[in-house]
Design a protein around this motif. Structure first.
Motif, PDB file in Angstrom:
ATOM      1  N   PRO A   1       0.818  -1.213   0.000  1.00 27.59           N
ATOM      2  CA  PRO A   1       0.000   0.000   0.000  1.00 27.59           C
ATOM      3  C   PRO A   1       0.858   1.273   0.000  1.00 27.59           C
ATOM      4  O   PRO A   1       0.523   2.256  -0.653  1.00 27.59           O
ATOM      5  CB  PRO A   1      -0.831  -0.103   1.275  1.00 27.59           C
ATOM      6  N   GLU A   2       1.981   1.234   0.705  1.00 31.78           N
ATOM      7  CA  GLU A   2       2.862   2.404   0.778  1.00 31.78           C
ATOM      8  C   GLU A   2       3.468   2.710  -0.589  1.00 31.78           C
ATOM      9  O   GLU A   2       3.536   3.878  -1.005  1.00 31.78           O
ATOM     10  CB  GLU A   2       3.974   2.163   1.810  1.00 31.78           C
ATOM     11  N   GLU A   3       3.921   1.663  -1.303  1.00 33.42           N
ATOM     12  CA  GLU A   3       4.469   1.857  -2.644  1.00 33.42           C
ATOM     13  C   GLU A   3       3.412   2.455  -3.576  1.00 33.42           C
ATOM     14  O   GLU A   3       3.697   3.363  -4.356  1.00 33.42           O
ATOM     15  CB  GLU A   3       4.930   0.529  -3.246  1.00 33.42           C
ATOM     16  N   LEU A   4       2.208   1.917  -3.489  1.00 35.55           N
ATOM     17  CA  LEU A   4       1.122   2.387  -4.356  1.00 35.55           C
ATOM     18  C   LEU A   4       0.748   3.830  -4.052  1.00 35.55           C
ATOM     19  O   LEU A   4       0.542   4.627  -4.969  1.00 35.55           O
ATOM     20  CB  LEU A   4      -0.092   1.470  -4.225  1.00 35.55           C
ATOM     21  N   LYS A   5       0.680   4.176  -2.780  1.00 33.91           N
ATOM     22  CA  LYS A   5       0.331   5.545  -2.392  1.00 33.91           C
ATOM     23  C   LYS A   5       1.352   6.532  -2.951  1.00 33.91           C
ATOM     24  O   LYS A   5       0.988   7.565  -3.527  1.00 33.91           O
ATOM     25  CB  LYS A   5       0.260   5.659  -0.865  1.00 33.91           C
ATOM     26  N   ASP A   6       2.628   6.208  -2.830  1.00 38.63           N
ATOM     27  CA  ASP A   6       3.695   7.073  -3.331  1.00 38.63           C
ATOM     28  C   ASP A   6       3.640   7.159  -4.858  1.00 38.63           C
ATOM     29  O   ASP A   6       3.769   8.243  -5.440  1.00 38.63           O
ATOM     30  CB  ASP A   6       5.052   6.530  -2.862  1.00 38.63           C
TER      31      ASP A   6
ATOM     32  N   GLY B   1      -0.991  -3.662  -8.709  1.00 38.23           N
ATOM     33  CA  GLY B   1      -1.747  -3.196  -7.554  1.00 38.23           C
ATOM     34  C   GLY B   1      -2.601  -4.260  -6.877  1.00 38.23           C
ATOM     35  O   GLY B   1      -3.311  -3.967  -5.924  1.00 38.23           O
ATOM     36  N   GLY B   2      -2.556  -5.497  -7.371  1.00 39.90           N
ATOM     37  CA  GLY B   2      -3.387  -6.550  -6.779  1.00 39.90           C
ATOM     38  C   GLY B   2      -4.790  -6.475  -7.328  1.00 39.90           C
ATOM     39  O   GLY B   2      -5.042  -6.851  -8.454  1.00 39.90           O
ATOM     40  N   GLY B   3      -5.701  -5.950  -6.529  1.00 40.44           N
ATOM     41  CA  GLY B   3      -7.088  -5.807  -6.944  1.00 40.44           C
ATOM     42  C   GLY B   3      -7.991  -5.599  -5.752  1.00 40.44           C
ATOM     43  O   GLY B   3      -7.516  -5.426  -4.627  1.00 40.44           O
TER      44      GLY B   3
ATOM     45  N   ASP C   1      -6.344  -3.043   1.298  1.00 40.05           N
ATOM     46  CA  ASP C   1      -5.421  -1.978   1.694  1.00 40.05           C
ATOM     47  C   ASP C   1      -4.707  -1.387   0.478  1.00 40.05           C
ATOM     48  O   ASP C   1      -4.445  -0.188   0.415  1.00 40.05           O
ATOM     49  CB  ASP C   1      -4.431  -2.438   2.757  1.00 40.05           C
ATOM     50  N   CYS C   2      -4.432  -2.210  -0.529  1.00 40.94           N
ATOM     51  CA  CYS C   2      -3.844  -1.714  -1.773  1.00 40.94           C
ATOM     52  C   CYS C   2      -4.888  -1.004  -2.615  1.00 40.94           C
ATOM     53  O   CYS C   2      -4.642   0.095  -3.139  1.00 40.94           O
ATOM     54  CB  CYS C   2      -3.247  -2.873  -2.584  1.00 40.94           C
ATOM     55  N   TRP C   3      -6.039  -1.631  -2.749  1.00 42.66           N
ATOM     56  CA  TRP C   3      -7.128  -1.083  -3.569  1.00 42.66           C
ATOM     57  C   TRP C   3      -7.507   0.325  -3.117  1.00 42.66           C
ATOM     58  O   TRP C   3      -7.819   1.191  -3.934  1.00 42.66           O
ATOM     59  CB  TRP C   3      -8.331  -2.025  -3.490  1.00 42.66           C
ATOM     60  N   ASN C   4      -7.466   0.552  -1.819  1.00 37.66           N
ATOM     61  CA  ASN C   4      -7.821   1.877  -1.279  1.00 37.66           C
ATOM     62  C   ASN C   4      -6.932   2.980  -1.830  1.00 37.66           C
ATOM     63  O   ASN C   4      -7.330   4.145  -1.840  1.00 37.66           O
ATOM     64  CB  ASN C   4      -7.769   1.861   0.246  1.00 37.66           C
TER      65      ASN C   4
END
Length: 124
Positions: free
Chosen positions: A10-15, A109-111, A116-119
Motif C-alpha cells: 500500500p505504501e508503494e502504491l500511495k507514493d 496493484g493486486g485488486g 489496503d492496496c485497492w484503497n
C-alpha cells in the motif's frame, strides 16, 4: 492473508499514485466472461469495470491466460501504470507483459481483494 507475489505494498502504491498525478493509468485486466474467468465475478460485484462515469483514469484491457497476452494501452512507454485483476495473479502477468513490451513504469496493484492496496488507487 498474504499478498500474491509481485503485488506492491500500500505504501508503494500511495507514493506511486501521488507522484503520477493525472498521468496515472490504471489497467484493469479482469474478464467479465464467467465461463473464462469465474473467479472475477466476486471482484466485479465489489468493483465494477472502468467506465466514463467510474474510475476515469482506468482502462479495461483483458489479460488472456491462454495467449499470455493482452492489448497494449495507447500511451507513452514511460506512463505510470498500475495493473490489477481481482487479487494480483493476472495483474502480475500483465505487468510483466507490459514491461516485456517496453513499458518502463509499471506496478501490480493486486485488486479489490487486496483492500489496503485497492484503497490507494481503486477510485482512479
Amino acid at each position: 492473508m498474504s499478498r500474491k507475489a509481485g503485488v506492491s505494498s500500500p505504501e508503494e502504491l500511495k507514493d506511486f499514485v501521488s507522484k503520477a498525478g493525472s498521468k496515472l493509468l490504471v489497467v484493469d485486466v479482469r474478464n467479465p466472461d464467467a465461463t473464462v474467468e469465474p473467479g472475477d465475478q466476486k471482484s466485479l460485484a465489489v468493483a465494477p469495470l472502468p467506465s466514463d462515469a467510474q474510475r476515469p483514469q482506468a482502462v479495461h484491457l483483458i489479460y488472456d491466460r491462454e495467449t499470455k497476452s493482452m492489448p497494449l494501452p495507447d500511451v507513452d512507454k514511460d506512463t505510470p501504470i498500475i495493473t490489477h485483476c481481482g487479487g494480483g495473479g493476472r495483474g502480475q502477468l500483465a505487468k510483466e507483459f507490459l514491461m516485456e513490451n517496453g513499458f518502463t513504469n509499471v506496478l501490480n496493484g493486486g485488486g479489490p481483494k487486496e483492500t489496503d492496496c485497492w484503497n490507494e488507487f481503486g477510485s482512479k
